[in-house]
Enzyme design. Structure first.
Site, PDB file in Angstrom:
ATOM      1  N   ASN A 116       0.880  -1.213  -0.002  1.00 31.94           N
ATOM      2  CA  ASN A 116       0.051   0.029   0.013  1.00 31.94           C
ATOM      3  C   ASN A 116       0.875   1.055   0.002  1.00 31.94           C
ATOM      4  O   ASN A 116       1.811   1.410   1.077  1.00 31.94           O
ATOM      5  CB  ASN A 116      -0.934  -0.013   1.112  1.00 31.94           C
ATOM      6  CG  ASN A 116      -1.765   1.260   1.275  1.00 31.94           C
ATOM      7  OD1 ASN A 116      -2.830   1.513   0.719  1.00 31.94           O
ATOM      8  ND2 ASN A 116      -1.280   2.253   2.136  1.00 31.94           N
ATOM      9  N   GLU A 117       0.819   2.200  -1.136  1.00 33.83           N
ATOM     10  CA  GLU A 117       1.143   3.505  -1.226  1.00 33.83           C
ATOM     11  C   GLU A 117       2.835   3.278  -0.777  1.00 33.83           C
ATOM     12  O   GLU A 117       3.243   4.231   0.153  1.00 33.83           O
ATOM     13  CB  GLU A 117       0.706   4.393   0.024  1.00 33.83           C
ATOM     14  CG  GLU A 117      -0.668   4.798  -0.562  1.00 33.83           C
ATOM     15  CD  GLU A 117      -1.528   5.719   0.243  1.00 33.83           C
ATOM     16  OE1 GLU A 117      -0.777   6.104   1.288  1.00 33.83           O
ATOM     17  OE2 GLU A 117      -2.817   5.965   0.139  1.00 33.83           O
TER      18      GLU A 117
ATOM     19  N   TYR B   7      -7.581  11.559  -2.543  1.00 38.21           N
ATOM     20  CA  TYR B   7      -8.474  12.278  -1.410  1.00 38.21           C
ATOM     21  C   TYR B   7      -8.699  14.024  -1.713  1.00 38.21           C
ATOM     22  O   TYR B   7      -7.628  14.458  -2.180  1.00 38.21           O
ATOM     23  CB  TYR B   7      -8.041  12.072  -0.050  1.00 38.21           C
ATOM     24  CG  TYR B   7      -7.842  10.744   0.394  1.00 38.21           C
ATOM     25  CD1 TYR B   7      -9.214   9.962   1.030  1.00 38.21           C
ATOM     26  CD2 TYR B   7      -6.900   9.887   0.509  1.00 38.21           C
ATOM     27  CE1 TYR B   7      -9.372   8.749   1.325  1.00 38.21           C
ATOM     28  CE2 TYR B   7      -6.998   8.531   0.999  1.00 38.21           C
ATOM     29  CZ  TYR B   7      -8.248   7.809   1.375  1.00 38.21           C
ATOM     30  OH  TYR B   7      -8.325   6.589   1.640  1.00 38.21           O
TER      31      TYR B   7
ATOM     32  N   GLU C 289      -8.833   3.637  -2.926  1.00 36.03           N
ATOM     33  CA  GLU C 289      -8.990   4.648  -2.228  1.00 36.03           C
ATOM     34  C   GLU C 289      -9.284   6.080  -2.618  1.00 36.03           C
ATOM     35  O   GLU C 289      -8.567   6.403  -3.419  1.00 36.03           O
ATOM     36  CB  GLU C 289      -7.704   4.847  -1.041  1.00 36.03           C
ATOM     37  CG  GLU C 289      -7.313   3.472  -0.254  1.00 36.03           C
ATOM     38  CD  GLU C 289      -6.320   3.846   0.863  1.00 36.03           C
ATOM     39  OE1 GLU C 289      -6.396   5.325   1.238  1.00 36.03           O
ATOM     40  OE2 GLU C 289      -5.709   3.002   1.206  1.00 36.03           O
TER      41      GLU C 289
ATOM     42  N   GLN D 134     -13.543   5.293   3.816  1.00 37.79           N
ATOM     43  CA  GLN D 134     -13.445   3.736   4.233  1.00 37.79           C
ATOM     44  C   GLN D 134     -14.823   3.585   4.499  1.00 37.79           C
ATOM     45  O   GLN D 134     -15.939   4.060   4.105  1.00 37.79           O
ATOM     46  CB  GLN D 134     -12.506   3.545   5.444  1.00 37.79           C
ATOM     47  CG  GLN D 134     -11.078   3.785   5.205  1.00 37.79           C
ATOM     48  CD  GLN D 134     -10.241   3.685   6.296  1.00 37.79           C
ATOM     49  OE1 GLN D 134     -10.719   3.018   7.536  1.00 37.79           O
ATOM     50  NE2 GLN D 134      -9.007   4.073   6.315  1.00 37.79           N
TER      51      GLN D 134
END
Length: 585
Positions: A282-283, A347, A395, A441
């Site tokens: 992840n990331e 985001y 995400e 989430q």
């Protein structure tokens, strides 16, 4: 993290039930009553702890000392049950209490000198309680070891909160990703396997708080079964190693006669789960990530993970870590043969300085930006020739504002819901490039569901996700014309061949537009579908663009439904997301 699983999806009422913190210590939800100095009434046994690194021992004088936890939530009409694992240095009567003000329920237990699980049960209160207290009170002089404790409402479903589970089912999400997120880069999946009370508590490696490991692979897989959804597991490619990841694949998917398959069977699951979706980390491009490394180094790490995981199960679909820019270029150029999809995250905030429309359009603009970048990669990176490596946007969301529902427990307003709806429109338009999109989430933590200890509800963004899952189609249809200020998308609903339109009005005034379905019919799966004149409009809106829903209160951001009499001239209200369903024959 935060109150997503613990304090959200999982029904456990007691926090830090395995005592990562010493009771009375800063950070602990447990308090020592009956003494001004906690150390006079308690010490931590580190020589032979029941689980984890230490176990609390109450030093009782037989009169005053008690271990208690406050701020427990009780729903009316729902009793609760659990247990306490205890032992004493001599046979000892112990009183266990659940009280709210002057309402007290008491249980008397006779505790022996070896660890045993002592069941407890409390009757339901007839009203909602948000600050009940659970207490353990030795009634005789001596020492009392408390290995762990548990308390759950009796309507829980295999350990999950019934009210939250009902909301999750309403979303009908086809895929859930677990366990993260930044968290996964410091997570050892072995900690979440085996007898639940013996799983060691850990500090959350990426955020704050304690991971009790009550919810591990088995619990996650059971949740997926309860929700009729597919699991998507991220492996630890941060501080974790190749063998750990390969073993995790074998644990989930291996036959009963494999080493990990045997262990899985011993833990209660004989048949393999056959988990299809797996991401390698992840990331890993970010310096905030545990195990962060250079792009060049991670290219090698990804390939070694992919080879090892595919060697265990060649049928799984691997998702690589992506990030638009040089990282993507390196990963796609050097790992294209060892991935099926590439992950992207984004985001959006609220410091853009614009108005409602600017806030809403952030989401679709980011989706379009990332999709266009990948079209460029397909054109410019030779390793992608002949391949269809699409985007897994696993995400995406808004992320801003105060943490009202625990860590990152942000509140979502109607304006955020409109942005998520506009994002769904854009995902439809970019579906040649975007294969999967996972709103992040789920509960409380930047979540579409908000929960307290007593109540749960859809946030404004949850209302959107539910509406579009239920009513909007999945097969893109071309839309032409002057669309401003509206965001419009159209799709065929494959279940009944209805033609559906999504119309988002990110403005302050009602808008009327002309709708023309060319010829009044369309071809779908070698069938001519003719509009039958029956139309329904579903509208999500609220009193104003800053309206929001609160658990335990009537929702103000919600969906209304009405028949659409005139399908040629359609009106949509201000700050609204609308799904129009046109029936066919």
């Amino acid at each position: 993290m935060g109150h997503c699983i613990y304090g959200g999806i999982w029904a456990e009422m007691l926090m830090d039930r395995k005592f990562w913190y010493a009771p009375g210590q800063k950070g602990s939800p447990w308090q020592i009553a009956g003494t001004d100095k906690a150390e006079e009434g308690l010490y931590m046994d580190e020589t032979a702890p029941y689980t984890g690194r230490h176990t609390p021992v109450l030093k009782s004088d037989g009169k005053r000392i008690a271990l208690k936890q406050t701020q427990l939530g009780l729903r009316p009409g729902i009793s609760c049950s659990g247990y306490i694992v205890m032992k004493a240095d001599r046979e000892m009567p112990v009183k266990v209490m659940l009280n709210y003000g002057s309402f007290i329920q008491e249980l008397s237990l006779e505790v022996g000198t070896t660890y045993r699980k002592y069941p407890v049960h409390f009757l339901a209160f007839d009203h909602k309680v948000k600050d009940a207290t659970f207490s353990i009170c030795p009634q005789k002089e001596g020492r009392l070891w408390i290995g762990t404790a548990s308390l759950m409402p009796d309507d829980h479903i295999d350990g999950f909160r019934a009210d939250v589970l009902a909301l999750l089912r309403g979303l009908k999400a086809p895929v859930y990703r677990w366990p993260g997120g930044n968290f996964v880069s410091g997570y050892d999946w072995h900690d979440g396997i085996g007898e639940r009370d013996k799983r060691p508590p850990r500090r959350n490696p990426a955020w704050t708080g304690v991971e009790s490991n009550d919810v591990g692979i088995h619990e996650f897989m059971r949740l997926c079964e309860l929700l009729d959804t597919e699991p998507y597991i991220a492996v630890n490619a941060g501080l974790g190693g190749v063998k750990e990841a390969a073993d995790e694949v074998e644990y989930c998917n291996g036959a009963e006669d494999t080493p990990m398959g045997k262990w899985r069977k011993q833990n209660g699951q004989a048949k393999p789960w056959k988990v299809k979706w797996w991401s390698v980390g992840n990331e890993m491009f970010g310096d905030w990530q545990l195990g962060f490394m250079s792009t060049e180094a991670f290219v090698k790490k990804h390939n070694s993970f992919a080879d090892a995981m595919w060697k265990v199960d060649s049928s799984i679909h691997l998702i690589a870590v992506g990030e638009v820019g040089r990282w993507d270029e390196m990963i796609l150029a050097n790992c294209a043969d060892r991935m099926d999809l590439v992950s992207e995250h984004f985001y959006c905030q609220d410091w853009h300085g614009g108005g409602l429309m600017t806030h809403v359009l952030q989401i679709p603009r980011n989706i379009r930006r990332i999709a266009e970048a990948h079209r460029g990669y397909r054109r410019d990176i030779p390793a992608l020739e002949g391949k269809d490596i699409r985007i897994c946007m696993d995400e995406w969301n808004y992320w801003y504002g105060p943490h009202i529902y625990g860590e990152l427990g942000t509140r979502y307003f109607l304006r955020d819901a409109l942005g998520i709806a506009a994002g769904l429109n854009e995902f439809l338009r970019q579906s040649d490039m975007v294969f999967m999109a996972n709103y992040a989430q789920t509960v409380n933590v930047i979540g579409c569901i908000k929960a307290t200890t007593t109540d749960a509800c859809y946030a404004s963004t949850g209302e959107v996700l539910k509406l579009y899952r239920e009513q909007f189609g999945t097969v893109p249809v071309k839309v032409d014309g002057e669309l401003r200020p509206l965001d419009v998308a159209a799709a065929i609903r494959s279940s009944d061949q209805a033609l559906t339109l999504s119309v988002i009005n990110p403005g302050w005034e009602e808008v009327t537009f002309e709708l023309d379905i060319l010829g009044g019919q369309f071809e779908y799966q070698e069938k001519t579908c003719r509009l039958n004149g029956v139309a329904t409009i579903y509208t999500l809106t609220g009193p104003d663009d800053m309206a929001y829903n609160t658990p335990g209160q009537e929702s103000v951001v919600k969906v209304s439904e009405k028949s659409l009499k005139n399908t040629k001239q359609v009106k949509v209200g201000p700050f609204s997301a609308n799904v129009i369903v046109l029936g066919t024959e």
